[in-house]
Design a protein around this motif. Structure first.
Motif, mmCIF file in Angstrom:
data_model
loop_
_atom_site.group_PDB
_atom_site.id
_atom_site.type_symbol
_atom_site.label_atom_id
_atom_site.label_comp_id
_atom_site.label_asym_id
_atom_site.label_seq_id
_atom_site.Cartn_x
_atom_site.Cartn_y
_atom_site.Cartn_z
ATOM 1 N N ILE A 191 0.855 -1.194 -0.092
ATOM 2 C CA ILE A 191 0.012 -0.260 -0.022
ATOM 3 C C ILE A 191 0.902 1.387 0.056
ATOM 4 O O ILE A 191 0.650 2.199 -0.741
ATOM 5 N N LEU A 192 1.918 1.211 0.714
ATOM 6 C CA LEU A 192 2.658 2.463 0.942
ATOM 7 C C LEU A 192 3.687 2.922 0.073
ATOM 8 O O LEU A 192 3.712 3.819 -0.208
ATOM 9 N N VAL A 193 4.375 2.007 -0.801
ATOM 10 C CA VAL A 193 5.411 2.177 -1.826
ATOM 11 C C VAL A 193 4.488 2.619 -3.129
ATOM 12 O O VAL A 193 5.085 3.672 -3.390
ATOM 13 N N PRO A 194 3.580 2.402 -3.448
ATOM 14 C CA PRO A 194 2.791 3.363 -4.601
ATOM 15 C C PRO A 194 2.299 4.514 -4.181
ATOM 16 O O PRO A 194 2.302 5.574 -4.829
ATOM 17 N N LEU A 195 1.829 4.831 -3.028
ATOM 18 C CA LEU A 195 1.386 5.950 -2.574
ATOM 19 C C LEU A 195 2.461 6.895 -2.382
ATOM 20 O O LEU A 195 2.506 8.352 -2.676
ATOM 21 N N VAL A 196 3.607 6.550 -1.772
ATOM 22 C CA VAL A 196 4.940 7.363 -1.521
ATOM 23 C C VAL A 196 5.361 7.866 -3.101
ATOM 24 O O VAL A 196 5.788 8.893 -3.236
ATOM 25 N N GLY A 197 5.319 6.756 -4.095
ATOM 26 C CA GLY A 197 5.792 6.990 -5.393
ATOM 27 C C GLY A 197 4.913 8.026 -6.082
ATOM 28 O O GLY A 197 5.407 8.963 -6.766
ATOM 29 N N CYS A 198 3.572 7.904 -5.890
ATOM 30 C CA CYS A 198 2.695 8.898 -6.477
ATOM 31 C C CYS A 198 2.933 10.237 -5.814
ATOM 32 O O CYS A 198 2.954 11.257 -6.772
ATOM 33 N N CYS A 199 3.227 10.359 -4.554
ATOM 34 C CA CYS A 199 3.447 11.638 -4.063
ATOM 35 C C CYS A 199 4.665 12.312 -4.523
ATOM 36 O O CYS A 199 4.836 13.641 -4.801
ATOM 37 N N PHE A 200 5.699 11.542 -4.644
ATOM 38 C CA PHE A 200 6.880 11.864 -5.350
ATOM 39 C C PHE A 200 6.827 12.329 -6.804
ATOM 40 O O PHE A 200 7.435 13.406 -7.044
ATOM 41 N N CYS A 201 6.082 11.744 -7.421
ATOM 42 C CA CYS A 201 6.036 11.865 -9.004
ATOM 43 C C CYS A 201 5.124 13.388 -9.040
ATOM 44 O O CYS A 201 5.201 14.071 -9.918
#
Length: 88
Positions: free
Chosen positions: A74-84
């Motif tokens: 759950i957290l890895v795609p969410l953090v990646g989306c925030c960074f992008c």
């Protein structure tokens, strides 16, 4: 095939584990399994007369690994989306 003395059998050390071409990987895998499942199998679990607390204690390592895996998924795609999307 020799049967030997049937009335007084002599037992050897038993079968040995086959050799591996990757002993380091085997050591890491066994270390992880001993870390995740340090508790012995409860005897009551085999007889289907177990309590929920014994079952949870036996499966505690696997439950922790599953919880960490779900958080990671759950957290890895969410953090990646925030960074992008939200580059500050």
């Amino acid at each position: 095939m020799e049967l030997g003395n049937i009335s007084e059998p002599s037992y050897g050390p038993g079968p040995e584990a086959p050799g591996s071409s990757t002993p380091g990987l085997v050591t890491v895998a066994h270390g992880f399994l001993r870390l995740v499942q340090p508790n012995p199998l409860p005897v009551a679990l085999c007889c289907l007369l177990f309590s929920l607390s014994q079952l949870l204690l036996y499966e505690l390592g696997f439950l922790v690994c599953a919880a960490i895996g779900i958080l990671f998924i759950i957290l890895v795609p969410l953090v990646g989306c925030c960074f992008c999307c939200c580059r500050c």
